[in-house]
Design a protein around this motif. Structure first.
Motif, short mmCIF file in Angstrom:
data_model
loop_
_atom_site.label_atom_id
_atom_site.label_comp_id
_atom_site.label_asym_id
_atom_site.label_seq_id
_atom_site.Cartn_x
_atom_site.Cartn_y
_atom_site.Cartn_z
N LEU A 75 49.38 30.91 78.82
CA LEU A 75 50.43 30.28 77.96
C LEU A 75 51.69 30.30 78.92
O LEU A 75 52.07 31.32 79.66
N VAL B 159 54.80 26.45 71.91
CA VAL B 159 53.24 26.30 71.99
C VAL B 159 52.87 24.99 71.70
O VAL B 159 51.92 24.57 72.17
N PRO C 138 55.98 31.28 72.98
CA PRO C 138 54.73 32.31 73.14
C PRO C 138 55.12 33.71 72.30
O PRO C 138 54.39 34.47 71.88
N HIS C 139 56.33 34.19 72.92
CA HIS C 139 56.65 35.65 72.65
C HIS C 139 57.16 35.77 71.24
O HIS C 139 57.19 36.80 70.85
N LEU D 228 48.90 35.95 77.74
CA LEU D 228 50.05 35.22 78.28
C LEU D 228 49.67 34.73 79.63
O LEU D 228 50.68 33.67 80.18
N ARG E 229 48.56 34.96 69.47
CA ARG E 229 48.75 34.22 70.86
C ARG E 229 47.29 34.12 71.43
O ARG E 229 46.86 32.99 71.86
#
Ligand SMILES: Nc1ncnc2c1ncn2[C@@H]1O[C@H](COP(=O)(O)OP(=O)(O)OP(=O)(O)O)[C@@H](O)[C@H]1O
Ligand SMILES: Nc1ncnc2c1ncn2[C@@H]1O[C@H](COP(=O)(O)OP(=O)(O)OP(=O)(O)O)[C@@H](O)[C@H]1O
Ligand code: SF4
Ligand code: SF4
Ligand SMILES: [Mg+2]
Ligand SMILES: [Mg+2]
Lengths: 318, 322
Positions: free
Chosen positions: B104, B110, B153-154, B101, B161
């Motif tokens: 990102l 993404v 991302p989440h 994270l 990821r």
């Protein structure tokens, strides 16, 4: 042999629903997470049972159920020892020691709880002795936790646990936060104490080579269930469950590194919506129709209740 | 032309503090060739990340490079301005950290992050860049790319990821990738997938890789050469097989012996007594001398140093410690 701990059909569910208002507005249903989903095992006196498995499979939840920090949603835990003589060692030696207390007071606390009438002079003599037992020095009693390295702090946790004169220790990843050279010091200490004092351990780790070194019996968990349980030597010589084999495959072998390995694919699924039937089926190379529909159980006629897997069951019958 | 991609000479990283200067990286020299993976191991605080951060130009003040030089394919990069270094990081060096994270942006899809990065370094059109992004996502093993490319991302698992971060690091076809504990936060069965992926991609593209980890097992299976660090200094450098199977520095010997083996049934693990010294209490001479069973007078006086393969140890280098 006599059992010190028996765990039967143990379950623990957590409510992980969105807050009530969001549920109403967004029409989301209530959601339950089965962190521990029908777990059975027995620990014999003087022995070590290890729980292994990947993040989120329910290991710490079992530790908390056994020590009474959580209450079960189903099933039973029978402890054939003195409840007051069960102690726990946590993963994080930083968070589990009160930073404002001197080491002497931290180590003395369980002793004062167990025997409130002990005179101060005896308490401090006992603290000195415990600090020596774990390889620290009596002069460390006047220091604060931040003055110690990670490995030394974990020894303080062990000294504290020993102060409660335990017969049973629950150790949740006791060395995961430590470097290997420090881990060796702590593991050797734990083994020595077991030999000398006849302690029984519930030992939790995700590291199979550590577990191989420490445990008499290993239970492999996947998404809240025990998929395989065997004496250590048997598990390594003859792993039965496809997930156990996957885990064994991932241990780097320093003596014969698998430099061109082709690791098994797939992701660990969400425990909130686990796959149907055998929860390992989306990643399992042996999966067949029945695995999606039905939940495999550990049965007496299949390898003496050592494994929960339909492929093993079919093989055992031919 | 030589195929040396990274050439670090006598690197020193200092942290000036109120109580004096702490040296976190002390006289470290390393090279990595095209297509080669160099593993950096050592225990917590040994200076692995600081070495990587110095190469990336990401040392946080007051930390600074106090001596030495860093060359990337012949170009000196340790004296560049922040802006120039930012450009080098974008085009020529990729970075992968423990927590995906940090690399990102949680607010962007993404796919858009990949497209932006690709367009920054090529003159592809948006549509072409998107195709390239999809190809990269497929290459790092993201299933159902058409659906996933527009996720945030989440919405991905930790392992997924980290795959996207690898794709991001590869966008600009960098010469060097610095990967700092890229699998430490991942599940064990996912760790193996990620290291295998990193290894395959770098082999295919000839990228040089510096793989920082405290896990000797990962190094044994992934790296070509390994550098063992202790208290900010190099303890031993060599081919992986040699260091793992025939370690020469007493610290490396102890380190290897303390790893629980899959074969031995020894009741006791080998132990190194004591702990690594803190930076403000490094003893004179060899930093390992208070814990070393072979320490002699010379070890307490003179610092043993290496600038290539070998063990920084008087016993290993001269056969005596007197
Ligand atoms: N208090 C809680 N409320 C909701 N969910 C919880 C709670 N405690 C644990 N869980 C969930 O239960 C599952 C099992 O968690 P647990 O901590 O037992 O796993 P673990 O095997 O110890 O993992 P790790 O290796 O990461 O420590 C996880 O999905 C976790 O998110
Ligand atoms: N801002 C700072 N001020 C002073 N010392 C620092 C600072 N940041 C890092 N250090 C020190 O630099 C040394 C090297 O740290 P580094 O992060 O490189 O270790 P590492 O080998 O990567 O360890 P780990 O395995 O824990 O990541 C450590 O002793 C650390 O305490
Ligand atoms: S029950 Fe089926 S899916 Fe589950 S492990 Fe066995 S073969 Fe694989
Ligand atoms: S130089 Fe001396 S103290 Fe250092 S590792 Fe070698 S023998 Fe031991
Ligand atoms: Mg846990
Ligand atoms: Mg680091």
């Amino acid at each position: 042999m006599t059992a010190i701990l028996e765990v039967d059909a143990l379950e623990r569910r957590f409510d992980v629903s969105a807050p009530w208002l969001n549920r109403v507005i967004e029409r989301k249903p209530r959601r339950t997470l089965r962190a521990v989903d029908g777990v059975d095992f027995t620990i014999e006196r003087g022995q070590t049972l290890a729980l292994v498995g990947e993040s989120g499979c329910g290991k710490s939840t079992i530790a908390r159920l056994v020590t009474g920090l959580h209450s079960p949603s189903g099933g039973s835990i029978t402890f054939h020892g003195d409840r007051d003589r069960m102690q726990m060692i946590f993963q994080d030696p930083y968070a589990s020691l009160n930073p404002r207390w001197r080491v002497g007071r931290i180590v003395a606390e369980p002793l004062r709880t167990l025997r409130p009438d002990t005179p101060d002079s005896m308490v401090s003599a006992r603290v000195d002795e415990l600090l020596r037992t774990v390889g620290l020095s009596p002069s460390d009693a006047s220091k604060f936790p931040h003055e110690f390295s990670g490995g030394q702090r974990q020894r303080i946790s062990i000294a504290r646990a020993l102060a409660g004169e335990p017969e049973f220790l629950v150790c949740d990843e006791p060395t995961s936060a430590l470097d290997v050279s420090v881990q060796a010091q702590v593991l050797n200490l734990m083994k020595r104490l077991q030999r000398e004092m006849g302690l029984s351990y519930l030992f939790i780790s995700h590291d199979l080579s550590v577990v191989r070194h420490m445990a008499d019996v290993i239970a492999v968990m996947y998404l809240g269930r025990i998929v395989e349980i065997q004496p250590t030597a048997d598990l390594f010589a003859n792993p039965l469950h496809p997930y156990t084999r996957l885990l064994l495959e991932t241990i780097p072998d320093l003596e014969a590194p698998k430099r061109d390995r082709a690791p098994m694919g797939g992701e660990v699924p969400s425990p909130v919506s686990p796959p149907s039937g055998c929860s390992f089926h989306p990643r399992c190379p042996l999966a067949f129709d029945r695995c999606k529909a039905e939940r495999p159980l550990r049965r007496a006629e299949v390898h003496d209740r050592r494994v929960a897997c339909f492929a093993c069951e079919e093989k055992a019958h031919v | 032309m030589s195929d040396i991609v990274l050439d670090v000479r006598n690197l020193r990283v200092d942290f000036p503090t109120r109580r004096g200067i702490l040296t976190a990286v002390d006289d470290v020299s390393l090279t990595i060739r095209k297509g080669e993976i160099l593993g950096m191991v050592g225990e917590s605080g040994a200076g692995k990340s600081m070495t990587g951060m110095a190469i990336l130009g990401l040392l946080e003040p007051p930390g600074r490079i106090a001596a030495g030089s860093i060359h990337l394919s012949g170009d000196r990069i340790d004296q560049l301005s922040d802006r120039e270094m930012q450009d080098v990081r974008g085009r020529r060096i990729g970075a992968i950290f423990q927590d995906p994270l940090t690399s990102l942006n949680p607010l962007f899809r993404v796919g858009d992050q990949l497209v932006e990065t690709i367009r920054l370094h090529t003159d592809l059109t948006r549509a072409q860049a998107r195709e390239r992004a999809k190809a990269l996502m497929r290459e790092v093993g993201i299933p159902a790319v058409e659906e996933r490319i527009d996720n945030y991302p989440h919405q991905f698992s930790g392992g997924m990821r980290q795959r996207i971060v690898i794709a991001l690091a590869l966008c600009a076809e960098p010469e060097l990738i610095v990967a700092d504990e890229p699998t430490t936060a991942l599940d064990v069965s996912i760790q193996a997938q990620i290291t295998a992926l990193l290894k395959r991609l770098c082999r295919e593209r000839g990228t040089a890789v510096m793989l920082v980890t405290h896990d000797m097992g990962v190094i044994a299976e992934t790296a070509d050469r390994v550098a063992v660090m202790y208290a900010g200094r190099l303890a031993e450098v060599g081919r992986v097989e040699d260091v793992v199977q025939r370690p020469r520095h007493p610290y490396t010997v102890g380190l290897m012996g303390s790893i629980p083996s899959l074969r031995s049934d020894a009741e006791e693990l080998q132990m190194i007594p004591g702990a690594m010294p803190r930076l403000d209490a490094i003893p004179p001479g060899c930093a390992f001398n208070p814990r070393c069973a072979h320490a002699g007078p010379k070890c307490r006086q003179d610092v043993p140093r290496i600038d290539g393969p070998g063990a920084a140890c008087w016993l290993a280098m001269e056969g005596a410690t007197a």
